[in-house]
Write a protein that holds these residues in place. Structure first.
Motif, PDB file in Angstrom:
ATOM      1  N   GLY A 194      13.477 -41.223  -7.878  1.00  0.00           N
ATOM      2  CA  GLY A 194      12.131 -41.110  -8.436  1.00  0.00           C
ATOM      3  C   GLY A 194      11.077 -41.652  -7.483  1.00  0.00           C
ATOM      4  O   GLY A 194      10.001 -41.067  -7.330  1.00  0.00           O
ATOM      5  N   THR A 247      11.803 -32.299 -10.306  1.00  0.00           N
ATOM      6  CA  THR A 247      12.575 -33.314 -11.040  1.00  0.00           C
ATOM      7  C   THR A 247      14.034 -32.920 -11.241  1.00  0.00           C
ATOM      8  O   THR A 247      14.790 -33.655 -11.873  1.00  0.00           O
ATOM      9  CB  THR A 247      11.951 -33.585 -12.434  1.00  0.00           C
ATOM     10  OG1 THR A 247      11.900 -32.344 -13.157  1.00  0.00           O
ATOM     11  CG2 THR A 247      10.551 -34.148 -12.308  1.00  0.00           C
ATOM     12  N   SER A 248      14.441 -31.787 -10.681  1.00  0.00           N
ATOM     13  CA  SER A 248      15.797 -31.290 -10.954  1.00  0.00           C
ATOM     14  C   SER A 248      16.887 -32.115 -10.303  1.00  0.00           C
ATOM     15  O   SER A 248      18.031 -32.088 -10.741  1.00  0.00           O
ATOM     16  CB  SER A 248      15.929 -29.838 -10.513  1.00  0.00           C
ATOM     17  OG  SER A 248      15.008 -29.044 -11.220  1.00  0.00           O
ATOM     18  N   VAL A 252      12.859 -39.088 -14.316  1.00  0.00           N
ATOM     19  CA  VAL A 252      12.065 -37.867 -14.422  1.00  0.00           C
ATOM     20  C   VAL A 252      10.633 -38.188 -14.844  1.00  0.00           C
ATOM     21  O   VAL A 252       9.668 -37.686 -14.285  1.00  0.00           O
ATOM     22  CB  VAL A 252      12.732 -36.892 -15.410  1.00  0.00           C
ATOM     23  CG1 VAL A 252      11.802 -35.732 -15.749  1.00  0.00           C
ATOM     24  CG2 VAL A 252      14.040 -36.366 -14.832  1.00  0.00           C
ATOM     25  N   THR A 264       9.643 -25.505 -12.758  1.00  0.00           N
ATOM     26  CA  THR A 264      10.311 -26.643 -13.408  1.00  0.00           C
ATOM     27  C   THR A 264      11.098 -26.204 -14.635  1.00  0.00           C
ATOM     28  O   THR A 264      10.975 -25.075 -15.102  1.00  0.00           O
ATOM     29  CB  THR A 264       9.272 -27.716 -13.829  1.00  0.00           C
ATOM     30  OG1 THR A 264       9.961 -28.867 -14.308  1.00  0.00           O
ATOM     31  CG2 THR A 264       8.346 -27.207 -14.905  1.00  0.00           C
ATOM     32  N   GLU A 268      11.027 -28.631 -17.069  1.00  0.00           N
ATOM     33  CA  GLU A 268      10.500 -29.638 -17.986  1.00  0.00           C
ATOM     34  C   GLU A 268       9.508 -29.001 -18.957  1.00  0.00           C
ATOM     35  O   GLU A 268       8.341 -28.803 -18.653  1.00  0.00           O
ATOM     36  CB  GLU A 268       9.810 -30.757 -17.194  1.00  0.00           C
ATOM     37  CG  GLU A 268      10.745 -31.563 -16.325  1.00  0.00           C
ATOM     38  CD  GLU A 268      11.827 -32.276 -17.125  1.00  0.00           C
ATOM     39  OE1 GLU A 268      11.545 -32.683 -18.271  1.00  0.00           O
ATOM     40  OE2 GLU A 268      12.953 -32.403 -16.609  1.00  0.00           O
TER      41      GLU A 268
END
Lengths: 216, 252
Positions: B150, B174-175, B182, B203, B205
């Motif tokens: 992160g 963020t994968s 995340v 994404t 998300e």
């Protein structure tokens, strides 16, 4: 045994000094030319890639003695700049070794993650900036052991220059035999000399590997 | 959220874009405009071509057919003109791709110094400001491998922002992260969206898409199947493929 070394110290000193000079000059030349060739071989310009590949194919597959023959006998006939045997020996060694340096650098470049190229290009670096700032500094780390081997070979290959009137360590034996000194002992001291010359190379390799294994 | 009022030209324009990987047709007749200040989220199943679409915008993937313009300028071929244009387009990768041999601060300063010719002290000051903004100024002197995923991704966002880009591309940012990391990355992205940055975000998300996006583009099999407001997309998708996709990801 020591007596032979002391009696002929002029020979040994001049011989090994020339060997060191040949090695340093040809080594620097080969590192610079080889890195340029590697850059050509990974460049996006097809003509440069072809040129780099052609160079490596020719010089890597030609026996070093043949390269020396070219510089000793064919080069003067080209009627270019007239240079000494010593300079021609440096050129022959540098151009030959550059092909091997190129392949070592290129394999190092291949170990660098493709994401590093992409991030660099995405930030607006040109191809040459990407290579010099991002890729080669990382590639160098993984090529220290094979590069040391290449330079080691170069050091030993300098003896071939002896056959072409350059007084270096390989010339010591024939010169000794002219003076009627026992050859076996002479060769022993030459072997010791090369052994000593290799030490700083290996020490440099160790130091670089240690330094770069920490700073990552 | 409604898209801000805009003046021409669009920040990103893709017209009739096609791309093949061998016999695979990965982008099929893509037409997409992203306005200045707009946040567009690209959704779709894996293999739908959404990453390729994102990467084609700064020519990390060359296209076979069609036209791409950034802020009215057609994407140049390889060379210096392309490098200049890329400097204006920030990109954040799934694998962070921070320069492994440079510290975090150096990662952020490098391109401003080398590409924008900003003095090193100025670039350093700006880098520290950005690192503070993404919450990792205390990590400035560490190497990327010493940071969590992160933190690395937030550093990568700072690195892209240091070039003062006109638009930011996020390719599944963020994968590759552990679940607990995340949110910290999404928070940075949400703040960026609020500040009016033009963003194209690939994404998975959905929360981010609902919260921060002006538009959702849904891709499947290399095509843009839907292009609508997030509310409409999530509550009343028009196509069967979008319904099927949402059914799979929203049930668990």
């Amino acid at each position: 045994m020591i007596q032979l070394l002391l009696d002929n110290r002029d020979l040994f000193i001049t011989g090994f000094l020339h060997t060191i000079l040949l090695f340093v000059l040809a080594g620097l030349g080969a590192l610079v030319l080889g890195t340029l060739l590697a850059a050509m071989r990974v460049s996006p310009v097809p003509a440069l890639r072809l040129l780099g590949t052609g160079y490596v194919t020719i010089f890597r597959n030609t026996p070093l003695t043949l390269v020396f023959f070219f510089f000793a006998f064919a080069y003067p006939r080209l009627e270019l700049v007239d240079v000494s045997f010593f300079t021609r020996a440096v050129l022959a060694l540098a151009m030959y070794t550059a092909a091997f340096v190129c392949e070592v650098v290129r394999s190092g470049i291949n170990t660098v993650d493709v994401g590093q190229f992409e991030a660099s290009r995405a930030l607006g670096f040109t191809f040459s900036q990407t290579l010099t700032t991002i890729v080669v500094p990382q590639a160098i780390r993984s090529v220290v052991p094979p590069m040391t081997s290449v330079l080691n070979s170069l050091l030993k290959n300098t003896t071939i220059a002896a056959g072409f009137s350059v007084l270096e360590a390989g010339q010591i034996t024939p010169a000794l035999s002219e003076r009627g000194a026992p050859l076996l002992i002479g060769m022993f001291w030459i072997a010791v000399g090369f052994g000593i010359l290799v030490v700083p190379l290996t020490a440099t390799q160790r130091a670089l590997e240690k330094r770069w294994s920490v700073a990552r | 959220m409604s898209a801000p009022a805009t003046a021409d030209p669009p920040m990103i324009r893709m017209v009739g874009v096609h791309k093949h990987f061998g016999s695979l047709h990965v982008l099929r007749d893509i037409n997409l405009d992203v306005a200045r200040g707009e946040v567009v989220v690209v959704l779709g199943p894996s293999g739908s071509g959404k990453s390729t679409l994102c990467r084609s915008i700064n020519r990390l993937e060359p296209i076979d057919e069609g036209r791409i313009e950034i802020d009215g300028t057609p994407l140049p071929e390889e060379g210096r003109a392309l490098a200049r244009l890329r400097a204006d387009v920030g990109m954040v990768f799934q694998q962070f791709n921070l320069f492994a041999h440079k510290t975090i601060a150096e990662n952020v300063e490098l391109a401003p110094v080398r590409v924008r010719r900003i003095s090193r002290p100025d670039a350093h000051a700006a880098a520290m400001q950005l690192l503070t903004r993404v919450g990792i100024s205390d990590q400035a002197d560490k190497y990327p491998a010493q940071l969590s995923g992160g933190q690395q991704q937030r550093a990568a966002i700072a690195r892209a922002l240091a070039m003062r880009p006109k638009v930011m591309l996020f390719d599944e940012p963020t994968s590759a992260l552990d679940p607990e990391m995340v949110q910290e990355v999404l928070d940075v992205m949400t703040a960026l969206a609020r500040e009016g940055m033009t963003m194209l975000v690939v994404t998975h998300e959905m929360g981010f898409a609902r919260r921060a996006a002006h538009r959702v583009v849904f891709m499947s099999d290399g095509e843009i199947v839907e292009d609508s407001a997030p509310d409409q997309f999530f509550t009343a998708p028009r196509s069967e493929r979008a319904k099927d996709f949402l059914g799979k990801i929203l049930t668990h």
